[in-house]
Design a protein around this motif. Sequence first.
Motif, PDB file in Angstrom:
ATOM      1  N   GLU A   1       1.223   4.176  -3.015  1.00 33.98           N
ATOM      2  CA  GLU A   1       1.124   5.622  -2.765  1.00 33.98           C
ATOM      3  C   GLU A   1       2.355   6.347  -3.318  1.00 33.98           C
ATOM      4  O   GLU A   1       2.231   7.399  -3.957  1.00 33.98           O
ATOM      5  CB  GLU A   1       0.991   5.871  -1.262  1.00 33.98           C
ATOM      6  N   LYS A   2       3.529   5.777  -3.092  1.00 33.50           N
ATOM      7  CA  LYS A   2       4.767   6.393  -3.583  1.00 33.50           C
ATOM      8  C   LYS A   2       4.762   6.474  -5.108  1.00 33.50           C
ATOM      9  O   LYS A   2       5.088   7.512  -5.687  1.00 33.50           O
ATOM     10  CB  LYS A   2       5.970   5.595  -3.088  1.00 33.50           C
TER      11      LYS A   2
ATOM     12  N   TRP B   1       2.126   6.397  -7.166  1.00 37.02           N
ATOM     13  CA  TRP B   1       1.037   7.269  -7.607  1.00 37.02           C
ATOM     14  C   TRP B   1       1.430   8.740  -7.532  1.00 37.02           C
ATOM     15  O   TRP B   1       1.024   9.551  -8.353  1.00 37.02           O
ATOM     16  CB  TRP B   1      -0.193   6.978  -6.761  1.00 37.02           C
ATOM     17  N   ARG B   2       2.263   9.085  -6.564  1.00 34.40           N
ATOM     18  CA  ARG B   2       2.649  10.482  -6.354  1.00 34.40           C
ATOM     19  C   ARG B   2       4.052  10.822  -6.875  1.00 34.40           C
ATOM     20  O   ARG B   2       4.511  11.953  -6.723  1.00 34.40           O
ATOM     21  CB  ARG B   2       2.548  10.821  -4.880  1.00 34.40           C
TER      22      ARG B   2
ATOM     23  N   ALA C   1      -4.384  -1.268  -4.310  1.00 34.81           N
ATOM     24  CA  ALA C   1      -4.107  -0.006  -3.615  1.00 34.81           C
ATOM     25  C   ALA C   1      -4.017   1.146  -4.611  1.00 34.81           C
ATOM     26  O   ALA C   1      -4.503   2.252  -4.336  1.00 34.81           O
ATOM     27  CB  ALA C   1      -2.814  -0.125  -2.807  1.00 34.81           C
ATOM     28  N   LEU C   2      -3.416   0.892  -5.772  1.00 34.78           N
ATOM     29  CA  LEU C   2      -3.384   1.924  -6.810  1.00 34.78           C
ATOM     30  C   LEU C   2      -4.791   2.281  -7.262  1.00 34.78           C
ATOM     31  O   LEU C   2      -5.122   3.467  -7.414  1.00 34.78           O
ATOM     32  CB  LEU C   2      -2.549   1.449  -8.007  1.00 34.78           C
TER      33      LEU C   2
ATOM     34  N   LEU D   1      -6.564   4.496  -4.922  1.00 37.60           N
ATOM     35  CA  LEU D   1      -6.092   5.881  -5.011  1.00 37.60           C
ATOM     36  C   LEU D   1      -6.672   6.610  -6.219  1.00 37.60           C
ATOM     37  O   LEU D   1      -6.520   7.816  -6.348  1.00 37.60           O
ATOM     38  CB  LEU D   1      -4.561   5.908  -5.076  1.00 37.60           C
TER      39      LEU D   1
ATOM     40  N   ALA E   1      -0.891  10.887 -10.129  1.00 34.95           N
ATOM     41  CA  ALA E   1      -1.994  11.421  -9.323  1.00 34.95           C
ATOM     42  C   ALA E   1      -2.504  12.748  -9.869  1.00 34.95           C
ATOM     43  O   ALA E   1      -3.683  13.075  -9.739  1.00 34.95           O
ATOM     44  CB  ALA E   1      -1.550  11.594  -7.867  1.00 34.95           C
TER      45      ALA E   1
ATOM     46  N   THR F   1       0.833  -1.207   0.000  1.00 38.47           N
ATOM     47  CA  THR F   1       0.000   0.000   0.000  1.00 38.47           C
ATOM     48  C   THR F   1       0.870   1.259   0.000  1.00 38.47           C
ATOM     49  O   THR F   1       0.608   2.211  -0.739  1.00 38.47           O
ATOM     50  CB  THR F   1      -0.954  -0.009   1.205  1.00 38.47           C
ATOM     51  N   LYS F   2       1.918   1.245   0.809  1.00 37.06           N
ATOM     52  CA  LYS F   2       2.827   2.389   0.880  1.00 37.06           C
ATOM     53  C   LYS F   2       3.545   2.599  -0.456  1.00 37.06           C
ATOM     54  O   LYS F   2       3.711   3.726  -0.926  1.00 37.06           O
ATOM     55  CB  LYS F   2       3.838   2.165   2.004  1.00 37.06           C
TER      56      LYS F   2
END
Length: 143
Positions: free
Chosen positions: A50-51, A53-54, A110-111, A114, A65, A46-47
């Motif tokens: 997030e990394k 995606w951003r 997780a992606l 987001l 994102a 999940t982390k």
Amino acid sequence: MRVLVQRVTSARVVVGGQTVGRIEPAGQGLLALVGITHTDDEALATKMAEKLWRLRILDDERAAADTGAPILVVSQFTLYANTVKGRRPSWNAAAPRPVAEPLIDAFADALRALGAPVATGVFGAHMAVELVNDGPVTVLLEL
């Protein structure tokens, strides 16, 4: 967990002559080759999502994102090859299928959570990955 990210203008995965995953962004997208090791877990997946995606590797220092860029996720156990000794790589650092497959799925999910448009390959299959690397830009992410 390691993710080799390539900025692309298109990418697809073919298994047995059939396209199983494809991204054809209007601008840029990302191809994420994902390797899992024994100590990885869902929280780390999940982390990492997030990394990715951003991560600001698209034009004008934007992230997926910011643009809604699609991401093609492909499992890649060879990212954990150990080539220190001899001429034959060791795959001991790569997690076995019962560990890795659910974490690849968790990463893709997780992606999606987001807001990412996500396509995938087929875990464990012999895949032909076709891509047009844009830049070229290739970055290795590790957590």
